[in-house]
Design a protein around this motif. Sequence first.
Motif, PDB file in Angstrom:
ATOM      1  N   ARG A 254      60.625 -14.269  40.566  1.00 29.80           N
ATOM      2  CA  ARG A 254      59.774 -14.889  39.552  1.00 29.80           C
ATOM      3  C   ARG A 254      58.309 -14.870  39.973  1.00 29.80           C
ATOM      4  N   VAL A 255      58.045 -15.052  41.262  1.00 24.00           N
ATOM      5  CA  VAL A 255      56.672 -14.962  41.763  1.00 24.00           C
ATOM      6  C   VAL A 255      56.079 -13.597  41.410  1.00 24.00           C
ATOM      7  N   ALA A 256      56.836 -12.534  41.671  1.00 23.75           N
ATOM      8  CA  ALA A 256      56.356 -11.181  41.385  1.00 23.75           C
ATOM      9  C   ALA A 256      56.129 -10.981  39.888  1.00 23.75           C
ATOM     10  N   LEU A 257      57.043 -11.492  39.065  1.00 21.85           N
ATOM     11  CA  LEU A 257      56.924 -11.309  37.620  1.00 21.85           C
ATOM     12  C   LEU A 257      55.708 -12.044  37.061  1.00 21.85           C
ATOM     13  N   VAL A 258      55.509 -13.288  37.489  1.00 24.45           N
ATOM     14  CA  VAL A 258      54.390 -14.070  36.965  1.00 24.45           C
ATOM     15  C   VAL A 258      53.054 -13.476  37.415  1.00 24.45           C
ATOM     16  N   LEU A 259      52.944 -13.135  38.700  1.00 25.60           N
ATOM     17  CA  LEU A 259      51.687 -12.545  39.180  1.00 25.60           C
ATOM     18  C   LEU A 259      51.439 -11.188  38.528  1.00 25.60           C
ATOM     19  N   GLY A 260      52.501 -10.403  38.342  1.00 24.46           N
ATOM     20  CA  GLY A 260      52.353  -9.124  37.647  1.00 24.46           C
ATOM     21  C   GLY A 260      51.906  -9.317  36.207  1.00 24.46           C
ATOM     22  N   ALA A 261      52.458 -10.333  35.550  1.00 25.47           N
ATOM     23  CA  ALA A 261      52.064 -10.626  34.172  1.00 25.47           C
ATOM     24  C   ALA A 261      50.593 -11.021  34.100  1.00 25.47           C
ATOM     25  N   TRP A 262      50.129 -11.782  35.096  1.00 23.26           N
ATOM     26  CA  TRP A 262      48.716 -12.176  35.100  1.00 23.26           C
ATOM     27  C   TRP A 262      47.800 -10.989  35.386  1.00 23.26           C
ATOM     28  N   CYS A 263      48.278 -10.019  36.117  1.00 22.51           N
ATOM     29  CA  CYS A 263      47.490  -8.794  36.304  1.00 22.51           C
ATOM     30  C   CYS A 263      47.283  -8.097  34.962  1.00 22.51           C
ATOM     31  N   VAL A 264      48.337  -8.040  34.151  1.00 25.58           N
ATOM     32  CA  VAL A 264      48.238  -7.411  32.832  1.00 25.58           C
ATOM     33  C   VAL A 264      47.329  -8.237  31.926  1.00 25.58           C
ATOM     34  N   ILE A 265      47.526  -9.563  31.935  1.00 29.40           N
ATOM     35  CA  ILE A 265      46.698 -10.440  31.102  1.00 29.40           C
ATOM     36  C   ILE A 265      45.224 -10.317  31.494  1.00 29.40           C
ATOM     37  N   GLY A 266      44.972 -10.341  32.802  1.00 31.33           N
ATOM     38  CA  GLY A 266      43.591 -10.227  33.273  1.00 31.33           C
ATOM     39  C   GLY A 266      42.957  -8.914  32.874  1.00 31.33           C
ATOM     40  N   LEU A 267      43.717  -7.816  32.956  1.00 31.97           N
ATOM     41  CA  LEU A 267      43.192  -6.508  32.571  1.00 31.97           C
ATOM     42  C   LEU A 267      42.850  -6.475  31.086  1.00 31.97           C
ATOM     43  N   VAL A 268      43.740  -7.007  30.263  1.00 30.25           N
ATOM     44  CA  VAL A 268      43.485  -7.041  28.815  1.00 30.25           C
ATOM     45  C   VAL A 268      42.233  -7.856  28.515  1.00 30.25           C
ATOM     46  N   LEU A 269      42.093  -9.004  29.184  1.00 26.66           N
ATOM     47  CA  LEU A 269      40.914  -9.842  28.957  1.00 26.66           C
ATOM     48  C   LEU A 269      39.643  -9.133  29.393  1.00 26.66           C
ATOM     49  N   CYS A 270      39.711  -8.405  30.507  1.00 30.16           N
ATOM     50  CA  CYS A 270      38.540  -7.650  30.963  1.00 30.16           C
ATOM     51  C   CYS A 270      38.123  -6.606  29.931  1.00 30.16           C
ATOM     52  N   LEU A 271      39.098  -5.876  29.432  1.00 31.38           N
ATOM     53  CA  LEU A 271      38.810  -4.799  28.488  1.00 31.38           C
ATOM     54  C   LEU A 271      38.268  -5.306  27.160  1.00 31.38           C
ATOM     55  N   THR A 272      38.652  -6.514  26.788  1.00 28.31           N
ATOM     56  CA  THR A 272      38.286  -7.022  25.463  1.00 28.31           C
ATOM     57  C   THR A 272      37.101  -7.989  25.475  1.00 28.31           C
ATOM     58  N   THR A 273      36.753  -8.547  26.634  1.00 28.05           N
ATOM     59  CA  THR A 273      35.706  -9.575  26.641  1.00 28.05           C
ATOM     60  C   THR A 273      34.498  -9.248  27.501  1.00 28.05           C
ATOM     61  N   PHE A 274      34.594  -8.263  28.405  1.00 31.37           N
ATOM     62  CA  PHE A 274      33.500  -8.054  29.358  1.00 31.37           C
ATOM     63  C   PHE A 274      32.234  -7.599  28.637  1.00 31.37           C
ATOM     64  N   ARG A 275      31.104  -8.190  29.065  1.00 30.00           N
ATOM     65  CA  ARG A 275      29.803  -7.868  28.466  1.00 30.00           C
ATOM     66  C   ARG A 275      28.850  -7.371  29.558  1.00 30.00           C
ATOM     67  N   TRP A 276      28.149  -6.282  29.268  1.00 32.66           N
ATOM     68  CA  TRP A 276      27.162  -5.729  30.200  1.00 32.66           C
ATOM     69  C   TRP A 276      25.799  -6.386  30.038  1.00 32.66           C
ATOM     70  N   THR A 277      25.541  -6.985  28.892  1.00 29.07           N
ATOM     71  CA  THR A 277      24.239  -7.569  28.614  1.00 29.07           C
ATOM     72  C   THR A 277      24.401  -9.000  28.139  1.00 29.07           C
ATOM     73  N   THR A 278      23.328  -9.761  28.195  1.00 31.92           N
ATOM     74  CA  THR A 278      23.323 -11.126  27.667  1.00 31.92           C
ATOM     75  C   THR A 278      23.120 -11.086  26.158  1.00 31.92           C
ATOM     76  N   SER A 279      23.324 -12.231  25.536  1.00 26.71           N
ATOM     77  CA  SER A 279      23.162 -12.296  24.079  1.00 26.71           C
ATOM     78  C   SER A 279      21.723 -12.005  23.666  1.00 26.71           C
ATOM     79  N   ARG A 280      20.762 -12.366  24.504  1.00 31.60           N
ATOM     80  CA  ARG A 280      19.362 -12.124  24.134  1.00 31.60           C
ATOM     81  C   ARG A 280      18.982 -10.652  24.231  1.00 31.60           C
ATOM     82  N   ASP A 281      19.808  -9.863  24.985  1.00 32.02           N
ATOM     83  CA  ASP A 281      19.550  -8.425  25.093  1.00 32.02           C
ATOM     84  C   ASP A 281      20.108  -7.650  23.917  1.00 32.02           C
TER      85      ASP A 281
END
Length: 282
Positions: A254-281
């Motif tokens: 279960r440790v492996a499954l949960v940590l693996g799931a968070w790797c997938v969740i984290g990757l999805v969040l990175c791909l969908t939310t990461f910003r290179w610039t600030t809102s004022r830019d």
Amino acid sequence: MTTTTKPAAPAPATAAARRLGPTGLALRQGRLEIRQFLRSRESVVFTLGFPLIMVLIFASIFDEEIAPGVDYTQYFITGMIATGLLTVSFQNLGIWIPIERDRGVLKRYRGTPMPKWVWFAGKVIMVLVIGVVMTALLLAVSVALFGLDLPGTATAWLTFAWVSTLGITACTLCGIAISSLARTARSGSAVVTPIALVLQFTSGVFFVFTRLPDWMQQVAALFPLKWMCQGLRAVFLPESFAADEPGGSFELTRVALVLGAWCVIGLVLCLTTFRWTTSRDG
């Protein structure tokens, strides 16, 4: 935690740089990120010193047994290893990336011919190198001062390796993702630090996990730190302690499954939310 160290500007895309292959580009960026980290005394002291200081304080105060053959120091050290990995990855990235974004460093990287993945690779390499150094220091101090028994089998070391790798990967991805919540350089610490502290107190770092309220255990089980701690307890604590875990065992699958799931969740969040610039830019 705040710092005034100026993030390094992106290196120019020289002819020599363009001749580097993917591995060479990643390693060069990784060296740049490590140098930048080492230039910030506050980051170095906090990242490498915090786990050591906490072990010295808590191990000196609490010396009782929490289970037959298991004293508090042995239990606490496993939690501080997990906390150190969380600090190196999730907390540091969540604080530093908004600083780089606010000062226009990310915007300049985005405008260079350098592939975008190289910047992320540099961050990952930095996190891995500092994470290994931090873990080695923590283990050395724990063995020298508090008699921590290191894993005695190859299987235990292998478990240590995959739990640490999955855990730091998940925390790195989540750190990059949460950096987008900070609107300014100064707000990064205010966003990330409270989350890290709450996770530490609810995930069995400072207190025996099964002695926490049931609702707190249920909430902590949703996040990676609890499972990192549990996986590391399987490495450093005797098999007999497994009966004191919530599920009556260390539940490594279960440790492996949960940590693996968070790797997938984290990757999805990175791909969908990461910003290179600030809102004022824009």
